[in-house]
Scaffold this active site. Structure first.
Site, PDB file in Angstrom:
ATOM      1  N   GLU A   1     -26.295   7.545   9.128  1.00 57.83           N
ATOM      2  CA  GLU A   1     -25.130   7.573  10.025  1.00 57.83           C
ATOM      3  C   GLU A   1     -25.592   7.314  11.455  1.00 57.83           C
ATOM      4  O   GLU A   1     -26.532   7.941  11.936  1.00 57.83           O
ATOM      5  CB  GLU A   1     -24.431   8.934   9.895  1.00 57.83           C
TER       6      GLU A   1
ATOM      7  N   TYR B   1       9.833  -3.456  11.863  1.00 56.98           N
ATOM      8  CA  TYR B   1       9.241  -2.118  11.787  1.00 56.98           C
ATOM      9  C   TYR B   1       7.809  -2.253  11.281  1.00 56.98           C
ATOM     10  O   TYR B   1       7.463  -3.230  10.615  1.00 56.98           O
ATOM     11  CB  TYR B   1      10.050  -1.235  10.824  1.00 56.98           C
TER      12      TYR B   1
ATOM     13  N   GLY C   1     -16.007   2.798   8.019  1.00 52.80           N
ATOM     14  CA  GLY C   1     -14.617   3.059   8.375  1.00 52.80           C
ATOM     15  C   GLY C   1     -13.742   1.829   8.232  1.00 52.80           C
ATOM     16  O   GLY C   1     -14.196   0.768   7.783  1.00 52.80           O
TER      17      GLY C   1
ATOM     18  N   THR D   1      -1.084  10.515   3.256  1.00 51.58           N
ATOM     19  CA  THR D   1       0.082  11.380   3.438  1.00 51.58           C
ATOM     20  C   THR D   1       0.933  10.932   4.620  1.00 51.58           C
ATOM     21  O   THR D   1       2.163  10.918   4.534  1.00 51.58           O
ATOM     22  CB  THR D   1      -0.380  12.831   3.644  1.00 51.58           C
TER      23      THR D   1
ATOM     24  N   GLY E   1       0.852  -1.184   0.000  1.00 48.86           N
ATOM     25  CA  GLY E   1       0.000   0.000   0.000  1.00 48.86           C
ATOM     26  C   GLY E   1       0.883   1.227   0.000  1.00 48.86           C
ATOM     27  O   GLY E   1       2.082   1.150  -0.296  1.00 48.86           O
TER      28      GLY E   1
ATOM     29  N   SER F   1       7.741  -3.808  18.854  1.00 43.09           N
ATOM     30  CA  SER F   1       8.329  -4.436  20.046  1.00 43.09           C
ATOM     31  C   SER F   1       9.325  -5.532  19.675  1.00 43.09           C
ATOM     32  O   SER F   1      10.125  -5.963  20.509  1.00 43.09           O
ATOM     33  CB  SER F   1       7.226  -5.017  20.931  1.00 43.09           C
TER      34      SER F   1
ATOM     35  N   CYS G   1      -7.633   6.088  -2.452  1.00 41.92           N
ATOM     36  CA  CYS G   1      -8.392   7.343  -2.348  1.00 41.92           C
ATOM     37  C   CYS G   1      -9.119   7.677  -3.648  1.00 41.92           C
ATOM     38  O   CYS G   1     -10.046   8.488  -3.661  1.00 41.92           O
ATOM     39  CB  CYS G   1      -7.480   8.511  -1.995  1.00 41.92           C
TER      40      CYS G   1
END
Lengths: 438, 438
Positions: free
Chosen positions: B174, B270, B236, B293, B9, B265, B40
């Protein structure tokens, strides 16, 4: 406290508003027979974008204010603390005492030493400075087919565009090697010139006009003659400080000397707006930049201090924009050229690209240039041209204001949505380029 | 140095680019059969603004890179430093060793506990998450006349607009009391809701959907039933951290825990992008904000550190924008509501007004809201709605980044030209209002 304000341009107007709010007893003196107007709108009345000159006029309703319109100020006595006014209609003189005085006499158009330029004013040569002279130009344009614009600053180019919109053949002639010589660098200026020429407005640079002859119909440079129905003179403006100078107030290189409180050399006398010599926010050096937004701030600062407050003008960032034929040109801070003149060793970076996401339809582009001090990486200024140049320069202006380094600036978090932006804006691309050169 | 990146991504892509530039030997593993795409852009393919889903796809040319497309990662062994992959086409398993690993597994759409929602996926309920599911939605829309969109976040509302553009009757439902519940306050949200309804898209708030029945044709809330041809679920996304969790890597409230270097951890592992729990730039608190961004910045930070550099992600400002029916909604930092939840005592100020000079033709307006910490006057966030909201929020975002107080912010020097601005922008008006409340 009796405050007298000379001049109701943007600075005088802002000062009057602020002072009245703070309870001053005000006398405002203005030569015009109306209160104030927005000079930045003048070019847009020429092609009817703004329907009427009347639309540019404003008047102010203020408490405890005496307005002396159609009154000129003949002299200031800084010892006796009085100003001598003359009623332009009746011819009467009057002496007005002041406790505090704010001088906001603005700027006047520069008529360069071109043979014929001054003599033909209002007949064959025209300026865009006030409502009177611009309506003369508009009337002339209505019976004309062509025009030569002398000077490629904002007023010259904006009016060139509106004259062009009106159907006139317009040629712009500029003495210096580029358009917007005060605001942008030559590389950006070339893009603007190309855009104007693509829009049908030839721009001739490096062309000093020697004379205007035949009722404005012939404009002569060293190389050639330009024939048109009239000439517009747009050689910039200079601070109108004659009155202050005559009163013994200190004048700098560019205009009336003031400190950050807008105090002049004379006790209880303040000055603000286009009539003063301002100073750069970036390095504090004396500077000339006659912008409405700064005038507004300065007027507020002057009035705040007059009324016992404590405000300082922080200096000018020269944040500037102009719209020409659908594209925006904007700049702030120092150009590469100006930075060099002030002794900076700079790195520059340019980012250019699309306005919308790569995969989103649309062909609009924008270009940004950043100027950075190599020593401490601080942003000194920036320029942009294209769609959205205006707001990108506002972002740079804020970064300069915040004393940001380009390293910090490059971590800014801009919004992203495909119809309005790319995920890595040209501002960030310009940062990438600068950072590689530091 | 052998670097493995899971997921291509935005964050994985940015990490791959940065690492390759720095000379890594790379293995990138991606479940899709193509490399990467811009999620997007998905809503804009629905109405054909973007002609084809193919336009959203990108591929990367990188040196020393092995690309395992159509490969899923089954498990990570953080002790042995290997990942176990599965070829989704052939079914083969493989063990890939790593010196360093970057997890960029992104986010997955939330399917809320609505009866029928999950069961009808792809038949009567649809999501906009990848190219596959969005093209299913598009196909369904092409043979439909109406749709109920469940959820009023960015993806829901942007797709509602493009479905509306396509000629469908769209109703948005909503659960919470406002649109964009994560990004803006209720007062600004009401303006957006009114704008959508003026554009012909009814928006019902405070309406929890209980079930979707009849092949997506009936959406039932406590109050009423909505009948349409299908339902779109836009509730979402949440961080996709299952793989990391299974490997024993620490998970926070919102996603994989990382430090500012993007280290998890586990040694040499990463994580970056939508799969992590980020933290707020404003107060350092854990935060969820899944933006392209930020993902881009995080990916670069992770790869820089993997390759022996020293970069830190400074935290997320949540700078966000969406364009809906010709108007922009944008926000950054904390909303008034979020700031209150974090214990701030805030002052807010709103400025609203015209986009162009008062005397310049045009009816477009914009509204800005600033949220300021009463204690130290620092800007905590801002929101804007209308034409030019996008860039005004970018200006606020930079101010928050620079830790500016509203007092400092109010001295910003914005450009001014009548076709593009007023001499006292709504940003400054909003400052005026806040300053009176401090």
């Amino acid at each position: 406290m009796n405050l007298v304000i000379i001049g109701l341009g943007t600075a005088g107007y802002a000062a009057a508003m602020e002072a009245a709010k703070r309870g001053a007893h005000l006398t405002v003196i203005e030569k015009r027979d109306f209160e104030t107007f927005s000079p930045c709108g003048l070019p847009y009345v020429v092609d009817g974008s703004i329907p009427s000159f009347e639309d540019l006029k404003h008047s102010i309703r203020l408490r405890n204010t005496e307005k002396l319109l159609s009154h000129s100020v003949e002299s200031i006595d800084i010892q006796k603390k009085t100003v001598r006014t003359r009623d332009c209609k009746k011819g009467d003189y009057k002496t007005v005492p002041y406790d505090k005085l704010i001088i906001a006499t603005g700027a006047i158009p520069v008529i360069p030493p071109i043979k014929g330029a001054r003599e033909l004013l209002g007949k064959g040569t025209f300026v865009v400075s006030g409502i009177g002279d611009t309506s003369e130009l508009k009337k002339k344009a209505e019976v004309s087919k062509s025009c030569v614009v002398i000077g490629a600053g904002a007023i010259g180019l904006e009016t060139a565009c509106t004259l062009h919109n009106k159907g006139l053949q317009v040629t712009v002639v500029e003495m210096l090697p580029q358009v917007f010589p005060q605001a942008i660098d030559e590389d950006m200026a070339l893009d603007v010139k190309n855009h104007l020429e693509d829009s049908g407005i030839p721009v001739v640079v490096n062309a000093r006009v020697e004379s205007v002859t035949q009722d404005g119909g012939v404009v002569v440079t060293a190389d050639r003659e330009y024939t048109a129905d009239f000439a517009m003179i747009a050689a910039g403006v200079r601070a109108n400080f004659a009155l202050a100078e005559k009163a013994g107030i200190t004048i700098g290189k560019w205009g009336i000397k003031v400190n950050p409180k807008m105090e002049t050399s004379a006790q209880d006398v303040y000055a603000c707006g286009d009539c003063i010599e301002t100073y750069s926010y970036v390095n504090g050096e004396p500077w000339m930049m006659q912008l409405a937004t700064s005038a507004l701030q300065m007027g507020q600062v002057a009035a705040t201090n007059v009324m016992g407050g404590n405000a300082s003008y922080q200096g000018c960032l020269n944040t500037f924009a102009s719209e020409l034929g659908g594209k925006e040109i904007a700049s702030c801070g120092f150009t590469e050229n100006q930075a060099a003149r002030f002794g900076y060793d700079v790195a520059v970076g340019e980012g250019a690209g699309r306005v919308t996401a790569d995969y989103y339809p649309g062909e609009e582009t924008v270009k940004v240039k950043l100027i950075v001090d190599k020593k401490d990486h601080r942003l000194l200024g920036g320029q942009a041209f294209g769609v959205g140049a205006f707001w990108r320069v506002n972002v740079i202006s804020l970064a300069v204001k915040a004393h940001m380094t380009v390293d910090e600036f490059s971590t800014m978090e801009l919004a992203y949505t495909p119809p309005l932006s790319t995920s890595h804006d040209v501002l960030l691309k310009a940062c990438d380029f600068v950072l590689r050169r530091l």
